[in-house]
Enzyme design. Structure first.
Site, PDB file in Angstrom:
ATOM      1  N   THR A 197      17.294   2.712   0.289  1.00  0.00           N
ATOM      2  CA  THR A 197      16.743   3.872   1.664  1.00  0.00           C
ATOM      3  C   THR A 197      16.009   2.374   2.308  1.00  0.00           C
ATOM      4  O   THR A 197      15.883   1.946   2.332  1.00  0.00           O
ATOM      5  CB  THR A 197      15.101   3.918   1.032  1.00  0.00           C
ATOM      6  OG1 THR A 197      14.714   2.752  -0.107  1.00  0.00           O
ATOM      7  CG2 THR A 197      15.375   5.397  -0.511  1.00  0.00           C
ATOM      8  N   GLU A 216      16.523   9.837  -1.498  1.00  0.00           N
ATOM      9  CA  GLU A 216      16.706   9.905  -2.907  1.00  0.00           C
ATOM     10  C   GLU A 216      16.825  11.627  -3.223  1.00  0.00           C
ATOM     11  O   GLU A 216      17.202  12.012  -4.956  1.00  0.00           O
ATOM     12  CB  GLU A 216      15.332   9.553  -3.009  1.00  0.00           C
ATOM     13  CG  GLU A 216      14.710   8.043  -3.430  1.00  0.00           C
ATOM     14  CD  GLU A 216      13.911   7.637  -1.592  1.00  0.00           C
ATOM     15  OE1 GLU A 216      14.580   8.420  -0.805  1.00  0.00           O
ATOM     16  OE2 GLU A 216      13.582   6.853  -2.030  1.00  0.00           O
ATOM     17  N   LYS A 269      -8.011   7.829   7.537  1.00  0.00           N
ATOM     18  CA  LYS A 269      -8.988   8.553   6.986  1.00  0.00           C
ATOM     19  C   LYS A 269     -10.733   8.226   7.401  1.00  0.00           C
ATOM     20  O   LYS A 269     -11.055   7.253   7.460  1.00  0.00           O
ATOM     21  CB  LYS A 269      -9.183   7.852   5.962  1.00  0.00           C
ATOM     22  CG  LYS A 269      -7.785   8.594   4.891  1.00  0.00           C
ATOM     23  CD  LYS A 269      -8.189   7.234   3.148  1.00  0.00           C
ATOM     24  CE  LYS A 269      -6.970   8.298   2.387  1.00  0.00           C
ATOM     25  NZ  LYS A 269      -6.094   7.102   2.652  1.00  0.00           N
ATOM     26  N   TRP A 298      -8.904  13.681   5.543  1.00  0.00           N
ATOM     27  CA  TRP A 298      -8.120  13.424   5.925  1.00  0.00           C
ATOM     28  C   TRP A 298      -7.641  13.602   7.331  1.00  0.00           C
ATOM     29  O   TRP A 298      -7.894  15.437   7.497  1.00  0.00           O
ATOM     30  CB  TRP A 298      -6.954  12.936   4.630  1.00  0.00           C
ATOM     31  CG  TRP A 298      -6.840  12.547   3.617  1.00  0.00           C
ATOM     32  CD1 TRP A 298      -7.800  11.574   4.156  1.00  0.00           C
ATOM     33  CD2 TRP A 298      -5.921  12.667   2.524  1.00  0.00           C
ATOM     34  NE1 TRP A 298      -7.459  11.166   2.023  1.00  0.00           N
ATOM     35  CE2 TRP A 298      -6.777  11.459   1.884  1.00  0.00           C
ATOM     36  CE3 TRP A 298      -4.679  13.259   1.977  1.00  0.00           C
ATOM     37  CZ2 TRP A 298      -5.450  11.116   0.808  1.00  0.00           C
ATOM     38  CZ3 TRP A 298      -4.041  13.223   1.661  1.00  0.00           C
ATOM     39  CH2 TRP A 298      -4.987  11.908   0.235  1.00  0.00           C
TER      40      TRP A 298
HETATM   41  P1  AMP Z   1      14.583   9.133   4.244  1.00  0.00           P
HETATM   42  O1  AMP Z   1      14.962   9.002   2.757  1.00  0.00           O
HETATM   43  O2  AMP Z   1      15.893   7.926   5.970  1.00  0.00           O
HETATM   44  O3  AMP Z   1      15.900  10.510   5.387  1.00  0.00           O
HETATM   45  O4  AMP Z   1      13.419   9.536   4.333  1.00  0.00           O
HETATM   46  C1  AMP Z   1      13.157  10.200   4.119  1.00  0.00           C
HETATM   47  C2  AMP Z   1      11.409  10.451   5.024  1.00  0.00           C
HETATM   48  O5  AMP Z   1      11.740  10.814   5.830  1.00  0.00           O
HETATM   49  C3  AMP Z   1      10.406  11.888   4.246  1.00  0.00           C
HETATM   50  O6  AMP Z   1      10.013  11.044   3.138  1.00  0.00           O
HETATM   51  C4  AMP Z   1       9.316  11.973   4.934  1.00  0.00           C
HETATM   52  O7  AMP Z   1       8.496  10.785   5.077  1.00  0.00           O
HETATM   53  C5  AMP Z   1      10.206  11.950   6.541  1.00  0.00           C
HETATM   54  N1  AMP Z   1      10.991  13.433   6.827  1.00  0.00           N
HETATM   55  C6  AMP Z   1      11.946  13.203   6.766  1.00  0.00           C
HETATM   56  N2  AMP Z   1      12.380  14.538   7.553  1.00  0.00           N
HETATM   57  C7  AMP Z   1      11.411  15.173   7.883  1.00  0.00           C
HETATM   58  C8  AMP Z   1      10.363  16.364   8.685  1.00  0.00           C
HETATM   59  N3  AMP Z   1      11.687  17.213   9.159  1.00  0.00           N
HETATM   60  N4  AMP Z   1       8.621  15.869   9.084  1.00  0.00           N
HETATM   61  C9  AMP Z   1       8.984  15.072   8.163  1.00  0.00           C
HETATM   62  N5  AMP Z   1       9.036  14.042   7.989  1.00  0.00           N
HETATM   63  C10 AMP Z   1       9.916  14.202   7.732  1.00  0.00           C
END
Ligand code: AMP
Length: 544
Positions: free
Chosen positions: A185, A330, A439, A444
């Site tokens: 990640t 994940e 906050k 929020w």
């Molecule tokens: P990654 O593991 O790099 O794909 O990142 C995952 C994270 O990207 C998620 O936990 C979200 O915070 C963000 N994310 C993925 N898709 C979206 C979406 N459509 N809208 C908002 N945040 C997103």
């Protein structure tokens, strides 16, 4: 009593075997890293993947050992994935957009034995190779004629590496729960953590992804994954497309508007997937050239929130259906998709849009809930927001080498680190990363919602909202904006545009204009960097 059904292990190489047998002539088209467009098909890919397996086996790579790839989306990269898993090893995608030190950390943590890489990354590999004691062989994904001159130890060209290897190699029959892929990640805090996919999770995830109300992918589709294979498995497309025999169009190193538009048009692409920033670049190119998207039928947009204005542009201007999706490395990665359920389809378009901007409803195989900080489940009323937790057969139950264990609870729920609402229809809306929530006076404020509205202003390319310290309210929102070239919207005009679209107390206390907003290696707004950049900034309202 056990059922009397066959035990047919869910193994990733069965996907490519199926594609080779029943969709053997279906094309895989790549804009090669060397330059020209390259064409092959599933039959060829499967044969050459066996050669990769045989070559790795000959080298002494054992089941479970990690083999890194540092590469763009190309047919050779696809072959390596199936070839690596076919001999029981684990493909480990490295994100070339990370800093060299992060790559060194990740490759050493994974103990990669071999590294496949594209010619574009030769200098990067030469830089990190001396710090990677475990890597025994570097395979450049090219032929002998294009082998880079960079000083890389134990270097061989891919075409040479697989040249003498057998294309009748028998796949290793590992068990379905065996590890098959590894992806770290991006980790905005702390060290990156490894997500270790199994054959079973990848095959199940591809089946889940292909569903009609998810990617809805079929043999009649021509699919362009702009989302890189090193970003969360290219959103399953490298598995779901061969599974159904869809044509695959791979963009190589060129992800700019011009290059993507050319592939979309020349290769009759019907489905594509990318993060919002890629589509912004495409829109700018289309606006400049007046070109259209004649074949494109739908796009998957995720990775960060897709603004309403982007959905409207795609759908009303270019006739392309948007599927807003949310997921995580994940989660293999798909979690929710914004396809319209039957009762939403019946609504007027403006109302449908309200659902399309949400991150979507879960696919089968993703259990989802929101909780407060004490782990009490919150109502699914579209209003209460809390920590988003998930579990399912293609969701991690731990990180590689046991790190980050606090994200997983004893009932198997994984805390995504996102804050969200879930409505009565099951549509989920991300309001923030938990670390980015603002906050204000004990309440929020969703930074994502303000950003999504701000980018609807015709002069704005990109917007980010961060919380800034405030003596009375704790934190107040600051809106940071990048204007389109030549555009001159003022602070007041931008704030005016927000009026009536968000609650009064959500109104940013100030607007700051910047030339660029920093992004992470997976294209997300880097709020940590923005908070640092504006660390000594004082809100005009702070004296109140
Ligand atoms: P990654 O593991 O790099 O794909 O990142 C995952 C994270 O990207 C998620 O936990 C979200 O915070 C963000 N994310 C993925 N898709 C979206 C979406 N459509 N809208 C908002 N945040 C997103």
């Amino acid at each position: 009593m056990l059922g009397l059904m066959q035990d047919w292990p869910l193994l990733v190489h069965k996907i490519i075997d199926h594609a080779a047998l029943y969709h053997g002539e279906r094309e895989i088209v790549t804009r090669s890293v060397e330059g020209p467009i390259h064409r092959t098909n599933y039959r060829e890919i499967a044969l050459r993947a066996r050669k990769v397996s045989a070559a790795l086996d000959r080298l002494g790579i054992k089941p479970g050992e990690r083999v890194a790839t540092l590469a763009w989306n190309t047919w050779r990269h696809l072959e390596t994935w199936y070839g690596i898993t076919g001999c029981g090893a684990v493909y480990h995608t490295l994100n070339p957009r990370l800093f060299p030190d992060q790559l060194v950390y990740i490759a050493n943590h994974a103990e990669d034995k071999v590294m496949f890489f594209d010619i574009t990354f030769a200098d990067l590999v030469a830089e990190i190779a001396p710090k990677l004691p475990k890597v025994e062989l570097y395979v450049c994904l090219t032929d002998a004629a294009h082998l880079p001159k960079a000083k890389i130890p134990n270097l061989v060209a891919y075409e040479e590496f697989i040249a003498g290897a057998s294309e009748t190699y028998e796949w290793k029959e590992v068990e379905e729960n065996a590890a098959c892929g590894l992806c770290y990640t991006s980790g905005t805090t702390g060290n990156p953590k490894g997500v270790l996919y199994s054959h079973r999770s990848n095959v199940l995830h591809a089946l889940i992804a292909a569903q009609k109300d998810a990617q809805g992918i079929s043999s009649c589709d021509s699919v362009l994954p702009v989302v890189p294979m090193f970003h969360a498995n290219a959103w399953a497309l490298a598995f779901s497309a061969p599974m159904v025999g869809a044509k695959l169009v791979l963009p190589g190193a060129k992800l700019d508007g011009d290059s993507i538009c050319e592939l979309l048009t020349n290769e009759d692409v019907t489905l594509s997937g990318a993060v919002p920033t890629v589509w912004l670049a495409l829109f700018q190119y289309l606006e400049k050239t007046g070109k259209t998207l004649p074949h494109l039928n739908r796009v998957l947009i995720g990775g960060s929130a897709c603004p309403r204005s982007m959905i409207e542009s795609f759908e009303t201007k270019y006739g392309v259906q948007v599927i807003h999706a949310w997921g995580m490395t994940e989660m293999s990665p798909l979690g929710t998709l914004g396809t319209l359920k039957h009762n939403v389809v019946a609504m007027p378009y403006e109302k449908q849009l309200d659902y399309k901007v949400k991150q979507g409803h879960p696919v089968f195989g993703v259990e989802m809930k929101i909780t407060d900080d004490e782990n009490n489940e919150l109502p699914r009323d579209g209003k209460a927001f809390g920590r988003l937790k998930v579990r399912g057969p293609s969701i991690a139950k731990g990180y590689f080498r046991g790190e980050g264990a606090d994200a997983f609870d004893s009932e198997g729920w994984f805390d995504t680190g996102d804050v969200a609402t879930i409505d009565a229809e099951g549509y989920m809306t991300i309001t923030d990363r938990s670390k980015d929530v603002i906050k204000s006076g004990g309440e929020w404020i969703s930074s994502i919602e303000i950003e999504n509205i701000a980018v609807g202003h015709p002069d704005v390319v990109e917007a980010a909202v961060i919380g800034v310290r405030h003596p009375k309210w704790d934190e107040r929102p600051l809106l940071i904006v990048v204007l389109k070239p030549g555009k001159t919207a003022t602070r007041e005009q931008i704030l005016d545009y927000l009026k009536g679209k968000i609650a009064k107390w959500w109104m940013p206390d100030d607007v700051q204009f910047v030339a660029e907003i920093p992004h992470t290696a997976t294209g997300k707004i880097q709020k940590t960097a923005l908070r640092e950049q504006f660390g000594s900034y004082r809100l005009p309202t702070a004296a109140e």
